[in-house]
Design an enzyme around this catalytic site. Structure first.
Site, PDB file in Angstrom:
ATOM      1  N   ASP A   2       4.744  -6.338   4.165  1.00 44.87           N
ATOM      2  CA  ASP A   2       3.807  -5.331   3.653  1.00 44.87           C
ATOM      3  C   ASP A   2       3.133  -5.754   2.348  1.00 44.87           C
ATOM      4  OD1 ASP A   2       5.992  -5.065   1.946  1.00 44.87           O
ATOM      5  OD2 ASP A   2       5.709  -2.903   1.716  1.00 44.87           O
TER       6      ASP A   2
ATOM      7  N   LYS B 108      14.511  -4.558  -1.301  1.00 43.65           N
ATOM      8  CA  LYS B 108      14.426  -5.028   0.062  1.00 43.65           C
ATOM      9  C   LYS B 108      13.548  -6.266   0.063  1.00 43.65           C
ATOM     10  CE  LYS B 108      11.127  -1.407   1.371  1.00 43.65           C
ATOM     11  NZ  LYS B 108      11.089  -0.230   0.523  1.00 43.65           N
TER      12      LYS B 108
ATOM     13  N   SER C 235       2.738  -0.625  -2.582  1.00 37.05           N
ATOM     14  CA  SER C 235       3.392  -1.128  -1.383  1.00 37.05           C
ATOM     15  C   SER C 235       2.488  -1.149  -0.159  1.00 37.05           C
ATOM     16  CB  SER C 235       4.640  -0.281  -1.138  1.00 37.05           C
ATOM     17  OG  SER C 235       5.394  -0.827  -0.108  1.00 37.05           O
ATOM     18  N   HIS C 236       2.879  -0.402   0.881  1.00 34.94           N
ATOM     19  CA  HIS C 236       2.158  -0.436   2.152  1.00 34.94           C
ATOM     20  C   HIS C 236       0.917   0.451   2.138  1.00 34.94           C
ATOM     21  CE1 HIS C 236       4.970   2.787   1.870  1.00 34.94           C
ATOM     22  NE2 HIS C 236       4.287   3.459   2.768  1.00 34.94           N
TER      23      HIS C 236
ATOM     24  N   ASP D 204       3.594  -5.386  -0.875  1.00 38.01           N
ATOM     25  CA  ASP D 204       4.356  -6.014  -1.956  1.00 38.01           C
ATOM     26  C   ASP D 204       5.501  -6.885  -1.448  1.00 38.01           C
ATOM     27  OD1 ASP D 204       5.631  -3.697  -1.052  1.00 38.01           O
ATOM     28  OD2 ASP D 204       6.672  -3.396  -2.952  1.00 38.01           O
TER      29      ASP D 204
ATOM     30  N   ASP E 157       8.171  -6.391   0.472  1.00 39.60           N
ATOM     31  CA  ASP E 157       9.576  -5.996   0.629  1.00 39.60           C
ATOM     32  C   ASP E 157       9.905  -5.498   2.037  1.00 39.60           C
ATOM     33  OD1 ASP E 157       8.172  -3.656   0.271  1.00 39.60           O
ATOM     34  OD2 ASP E 157       9.420  -2.888  -1.363  1.00 39.60           O
ATOM     35  N   ARG E 158       8.875  -5.211   2.847  1.00 36.16           N
ATOM     36  CA  ARG E 158       9.147  -4.747   4.215  1.00 36.16           C
ATOM     37  C   ARG E 158       8.985  -5.884   5.216  1.00 36.16           C
ATOM     38  NH1 ARG E 158       6.989   1.314   5.190  1.00 36.16           N
ATOM     39  NH2 ARG E 158       7.643   2.139   3.176  1.00 36.16           N
TER      40      ARG E 158
END
Ligand code: VG1
Ligand code: CO
Length: 550
Positions: free
Chosen positions: A284, A383, A113-114, A286, A288-289
């Site tokens: 982000d 998300k 992710s982030h 991946d 999702d943010r």
């Protein structure tokens, strides 16, 4: 195809955290490390005949190699087909959509992710079940238990598979007349179609053609190709309105975390005084943010969720209203106020998207969100960064108001839940644990104590009782609640890979509109002092300031 049973030794550290297993690339590169985890997962799942698996990642370093290993192991563990995003790329929400659309058994998303990428950065793997959502704790706990005793894994002797050309490659299976198929798909089109089915693209297109200036920052991560298709090809935005849209293995050397600290380049553009654009957004690693910015204006994720819930009926997909809302415990109560007014239920769950799945499957909630820049709806079970950006654009196109004006009007109607999160990253684990232990030792003495203008009402360690499946999740974060509804939450991160990250979440309700313009750090100054006093954080960690403030 031959199946090779390979002996292996267990590792002791394969416990999935808030969102999958995340470790330094170097750790994932250890012998059999990935294989052990994947085999433990397959053994937990009990793969049925004809099972289809979705595999994709955010394109970070080690992605392509890991995908080849997973394809080979899927073939040896009973899957008959694997769907791969072209080039091995799938954003987290797109993976969720693909799992749902093609009704597959489940999917693996390779992402941290982030967290930073590159050879010295992080790698990660998470498993999503057939509803498209992250595996629940029941599954991840069992995977961890199996990983601690694993003695062998099954892999096939497949050659390297082409994952860049759209189409199918078939292999003879291990058993005669069985085949194993690798199908490379264009997940960008599927995802863009889904977005177009939810939002009023015509209205957004008109807004973008009317001189409204926006900038979307993909932070060198996975949403770049999706953003080009959606904003430029389908909504007619200029290519200038996109930045950092070429995914790279190390995210351009940056930290693909869309917040005021790490999305520095975009923040500069959006806080350029009179020259600032109308709308800015970022997502982000991946995808999702999301972070939403107006002209010289930052929208906290908690407020964003509340605004979207309050304006949902302006969007075609939600025009008949929303069933309910859910937020993670540390997320501010702003959305609860909207739910109360709409007369719909609101749920408070632990941190991590996996806790929303049951509520959405049961039709109890439509919108969900976390303070950590995560918002989404039941269109997927993750998300969804671009979804939130499009939602905002749709609302702006209908209301014809600036981001700041929308927020100010919202606060006027509901009051403002002033909110901030302070992160202390990479502190020694022992020091972090001693901070938590110190706060817990005051559980019985704190209630009733007065700190300046605040009085403690109660403190506890949050437990969640899932209303759908009855499962209980304990130790989900320490809450210190004050008599006026303000609160401080202390929590240790479950996604960090270096030492411990301690998060302090601060919230105070401000009904007085004369104070709504105040900077959150100023408005929360007293709460911040109380948090440090109760936790003795400075004394115990030697840290005098947070690493990141959002
Ligand atoms: C963080 C966030 C949490 C989020 C999780 C995964 O977890 O606080 O809200 O669901 O990251 O997000 P933690 O345990 O570090 O606080 V992502 O974008 O990494 O999939
Ligand atoms: Co993410």
């Amino acid at each position: 195809m031959k199946i090779i049973v390979t002996p292996s030794q267990p590792y002791s550290d394969q416990k999935p955290g808030t969102s999958g297993l995340r470790k330094k690339v170097k750790i994932f590169q250890q012998e059999h490390y990935l294989e052990n985890f994947v085999q433990s997962l397959f053994d937990t799942l009990v793969v049925p005949n004809d099972a289809v698996l979705v595999v994709g990642g955010d394109g970070r370093y080690h992605n392509r190699q890991a995908i080849q290993t997973i394809i080979s192991m899927a073939a040896a563990n009973g899957f008959t087909r694997v769907l791969i995003g072209q080039g091995g790329i799938l954003s987290t929400p797109a993976a969720s959509h693909v799992i749902r659309k093609y009704k597959t058994f489940g999917g693996m998303v390779l992402s941290a992710s982030h967290n930073q990428g590159g050879i010295h950065g992080d790698f990660g793997i998470k498993y999503n079940i057939g509803n498209g959502g992250p595996a629940p704790e029941k599954i991840t706990d069992e995977v961890f238990a199996k990983s601690k005793v694993i003695a062998e894994y099954k892999i096939s002797d497949l050659p390297l598979v082409d994952i860049d050309t759209i189409g199918e490659t078939q292999f003879a299976g291990a058993v005669s007349d069985q085949t194993f198929t690798v199908q490379v798909i264009d997940a960008v089109q599927d995802y863009a179609d889904l977005m177009q089915s939810l939002f009023d693209f015509k209205a957004i297109r008109q807004l973008l053609a009317s001189g409204f200036e926006m900038k979307f920052d993909a932070m060198h991560a996975v949403t770049g190709p999706y953003a080009k298709e959606i904003f430029v090809n389908r909504l007619g935005a200029s290519t200038d309105s996109l930045m950092n849209c070429e995914p790279s293995e190390d995210f351009g050397g940056g930290h693909p975390d869309p917040n005021l600290t790490y999305a520095e380049e975009l923040v500069k553009i959006m806080f350029a005084g009179e020259n600032a654009l109308d709308f800015g957004a970022a997502s982000d690693g991946d995808g999702d943010r999301n972070m939403i910015l107006g002209q010289n204006f930052f929208v906290t994720p908690s407020d964003s969720l509340a605004v979207l819930a309050a304006n949902a009926t302006l969007v075609p997909a939600y025009k008949n209203g929303i069933a309910g809302v859910a937020r993670s415990m540390p997320t501010s109560g702003a959305v609860d106020r909207v739910a109360a007014k709409l007369n719909i239920p609101s749920f408070e769950t632990p941190t991590g998207w996996k806790f929303f799945g049951n509520l959405m499957d049961a039709g109890q909630v439509t919108l969900c969100g976390e303070e950590s820049f995560g918002t989404s709806s039941s269109h997927v079970r993750e998300k969804d960064g671009l979804w939130a950006v499009l939602f905002w654009l749709n609302v702006i196109a209908v209301k014809q108001m600036s981001v700041e004006a929308i927020l100010k009007a919202h606060w006027l109607e509901y009051g403002r839940n002033v909110y901030s999160r302070h992160d202390y990253e990479a502190i020694p684990t022992e020091a972090a644990n001693s901070v938590i232990a110190h706060i817990k030792s005051q559980f019985s003495s704190l209630p009733g104590q007065v700190f300046g203008s605040y009085t403690v009402k109660l403190c506890d360690d949050f437990s969640y009782h899932d209303p759908i499946d009855g499962s209980v999740s304990n130790n989900q974060g320490i809450r210190v609640l004050f008599t006026d509804g303000s609160r401080i939450v202390f929590r240790l991160s479950g996604t960090g890979t270096e030492g411990a990250t301690l998060r302090i979440y601060l919230e105070a309700y401000e009904p007085d509109s004369a104070k709504h313009h105040l900077d959150a750090q100023v408005a929360l100054a007293e709460m911040i002092r109380i948090a440090l006093q109760i936790s003795q954080l400075v004394e115990k960690t030697g840290r005098v300031a947070p690493t990141v403030i959002t």
